[in-house]
Enzyme design. Structure first.
Site, PDB file in Angstrom:
ATOM      1  N   ASP A 143       0.835  -1.212   0.000  1.00  0.00           N
ATOM      2  CA  ASP A 143       0.000   0.000   0.000  1.00  0.00           C
ATOM      3  C   ASP A 143       0.864   1.255   0.000  1.00  0.00           C
ATOM      4  OD1 ASP A 143      -1.867   2.002   0.545  1.00  0.00           O
ATOM      5  OD2 ASP A 143      -2.300   1.306   2.579  1.00  0.00           O
ATOM      6  N   HIS A 199      -4.014   4.366   6.700  1.00  0.00           N
ATOM      7  CA  HIS A 199      -2.904   3.968   5.838  1.00  0.00           C
ATOM      8  C   HIS A 199      -1.558   4.257   6.487  1.00  0.00           C
ATOM      9  CE1 HIS A 199      -5.480   3.194   2.336  1.00  0.00           C
ATOM     10  NE2 HIS A 199      -6.181   4.230   2.749  1.00  0.00           N
TER      11      HIS A 199
END
Length: 551
Positions: A191, A364
């Site tokens: 990610d 995130h």
């Protein structure tokens, strides 16, 4: 058995959203995630965007399954549309499939095969073994994938951050990730969303502490908006409400759906009597109410947007209301969110919305967590995924800083084909991909030309001309009819119509009877003549549509 794999990016590289990656090993293909993207400002009338799956459909006999990492729409939202074309088993954790099932109920008819797996479960499909590994993100029950192939092991992190104190107590499975790294990892796909953010992403638990302080100080009604899928955030809102003796009312269809699924599956713990129906709000003092609402991104039809302009049928903003924006605007949504905040202030509410308030943290990983993931797994090859192009490049630089050789780091975009062997990785080419627009019931039936027409309509209006002429003489059988929309005020429309009719008569009088028979050519040329009229007289460029009928 083949000793190479191919990775084909159908979405999620060079963009946020629309995540769909294929892994090919010999005759076997698996799809990783199956998401949608929300339309950009210029995509007028489009509901959402899904990946182009033409490549997948052409090889559907080789597809062994779809593996979902978590329940966010940018990872599961395209599932109903993909399964209509490639109906294969879908694997995911309990909550992920629970959220995905709601999307299926909305947009899919017919049977589908959902298979629930738990972290550390291994699914065998053809020559591949796919293992789910616990990760932390802004939706509960998130997972990464450890994919064992004849060529080597590949880790796909999914969306993640390394939260040491998650609300549900389920920390990332560091031990398993380190074990995979110790045994030798062929490739890491990680990610990249916040690869440009230094440091560490704060724990979700920090939000709970700040929400508790906000609730303690509040004297009137509290309205909290966040992403509907953020179950840990919803849990902390409920916890704070219960702590201070407030009832919670959930408003907005997507929020109601997620709360129902999360409660049913045991991912949301709600003390008995805490949740109330919107119709029961009037039975309690304002100081005893918390409203949990959709609309954190300023969506025009969301519950909070309707409240902000006084159009919600149940909730009216009043002086003393406290609105907590417990989510940050997704890039591109800043203007709509600001408009909602302004309108809430106009209605007399106090609004907490700045990053400094601490009522939102990202799901995130920031740079230091991304480095930890790289150092835990120690991949031979690295491919950054899930991010705009700058995020991918910066993440690639982080990988090099942790010791991955530059020649072993590959940065691609949608359509990129990666080829990996035990000793080599390369980009071998690209396949054609495009955005597929979903507009109402239409899927892929509009493209950029139609969007340009819609933009032209919105910016400069439109003119519609209808002419009926004799095929033999070229004379008008009836007077030309002119209609305009979004171009001038009512009092000027007659003058506009008169000018259009004059230039129409003048142009058609120059044509021979033979030229008149080429209907499409005449319509196009006449439209160009009328556009020039408006450009010269008014400095505008309306959409012009001409219909010529020959009798």
């Amino acid at each position: 058995m083949t000793r190479e794999i191919r990775l084909v990016a159908l979405g999620g590289l060079g963009e946020i959203g629309k995540n769909l990656m294929l892994l090919e090993s010999g005759p076997d293909i698996i799809a990783i995630d199956c998401g949608l993207a929300f339309p950009k400002d210029e995509m007028l009338g489009v509901d959402f965007v899904i990946p182009d799956i033409s490549y997948l459909v052409e090889r559907k006999d080789r597809v062994r399954g779809i593996f979902l990492t978590h329940g966010h729409e940018d990872h599961v939202g395209a599932l109903p549309f993909v399964l209509k074309e490639v109906n294969v088993p879908v694997y995911g954790t309990k909550l992920t499939l629970g959220l995905a099932r709601r999307k299926m109920d909305e947009n899919f008819e017919g049977p589908f095969d959902f298979r629930v797996v738990a972290p550390r479960d291994v699914v065998e499909v053809g020559s591949l073994q796919v293992e789910f590994v616990r990760m932390t993100h802004s939706v509960s029950d998130s997972a990464g994938l450890i994919i064992h192939t004849p060529c080597g092991t590949v880790v796909f992190t999914g969306d993640f951050k390394l939260d040491q104190t998650p609300v549900d107590g389920e920390v990332p499975d560091y031990h398993r990730l380190a074990e995979v790294g110790e045994r030798g990892l062929l490739a890491l796909l990680s990610d990249s969303t916040h690869a440009d953010r230094p440091g560490y992403t704060p724990s979700e638990r920090v939000v709970g502490e700040n929400l508790s302080r906000v609730f303690y100080r509040a004297r009137g009604r509290i309205i909290v908006t966040t992403f509907a899928s953020n179950v840990p955030r919803i849990q902390q809102v409920i916890d704070a409400a219960y702590k201070y003796g407030r009832k919670v009312c959930v408003i907005g269809r997507s929020m109601e759906n997620v709360v129902d699924v999360a409660i049913d599956m045991g991912f949301l713990r709600v003390p008995l009597g805490t949740l109330i129906d919107v119709r029961d709000i009037r039975n309690y003092p304002q100081s005893k109410i918390v409203i949990l609402s959709t609309g954190s991104q300023g969506e025009p039809l969301s519950a909070l947007s309707r409240m902000s302009v006084g159009e919600h049928r149940h909730i009216k903003i009043v002086e003393g209301d406290l609105v907590v924006m417990a989510a940050s605007p997704v890039p591109g949504n800043e203007t709509t969110v600001s408009r909602v905040v302004d309108n809430l202030f106009r209605q007399g509410a106090e609004v907490i919305y700045t990053p400094e308030s601490g009522v939102h943290v990202s799901g995130h990983a920031s740079q230091e967590e991304l480095k930890i993931m790289l150092n835990l797994t120690r991949p031979k090859f690295f491919i950054p995924v899930h991010g705009e192009y700058r995020h991918l490049v910066i993440h690639a630089q982080l990988a090099m800083a942790t010791g991955v050789p530059p020649s072993n780091v590959l940065v691609g975009e949608n359509g990129t084909v990666f080829r990996l062997t035990p000793d080599h990785a390369e980009i071998t080419g690209t396949i054609h991909t495009r955005d597929i627009f979903v507009d109402g019931y239409g899927v892929g039936d509009i493209g950029h030309p139609i969007l340009r027409e819609r933009q032209s309509l919105g910016e400069a209006g439109a003119v519609f001309l209808s002419c009926v002429l004799s095929k033999d003489t070229g004379e008008f059988i009836t007077p030309p009819e002119v209609k305009s929309a979004g171009l001038t005020g009512t009092k000027h429309q007659e003058a506009v119509a008169s000018e259009v009719i004059n230039v129409t008569r003048a142009y058609l009088s120059t044509l021979s009877r033979e030229e008149l028979q080429d209907k499409e050519y005449v319509e196009d040329e006449l439209a160009a003549v009328i556009r020039r009229l408006f450009r010269n007289e008014l400095g505008r460029k309306p959409l012009v549509m001409c219909n010529l009928t020959l009798i």
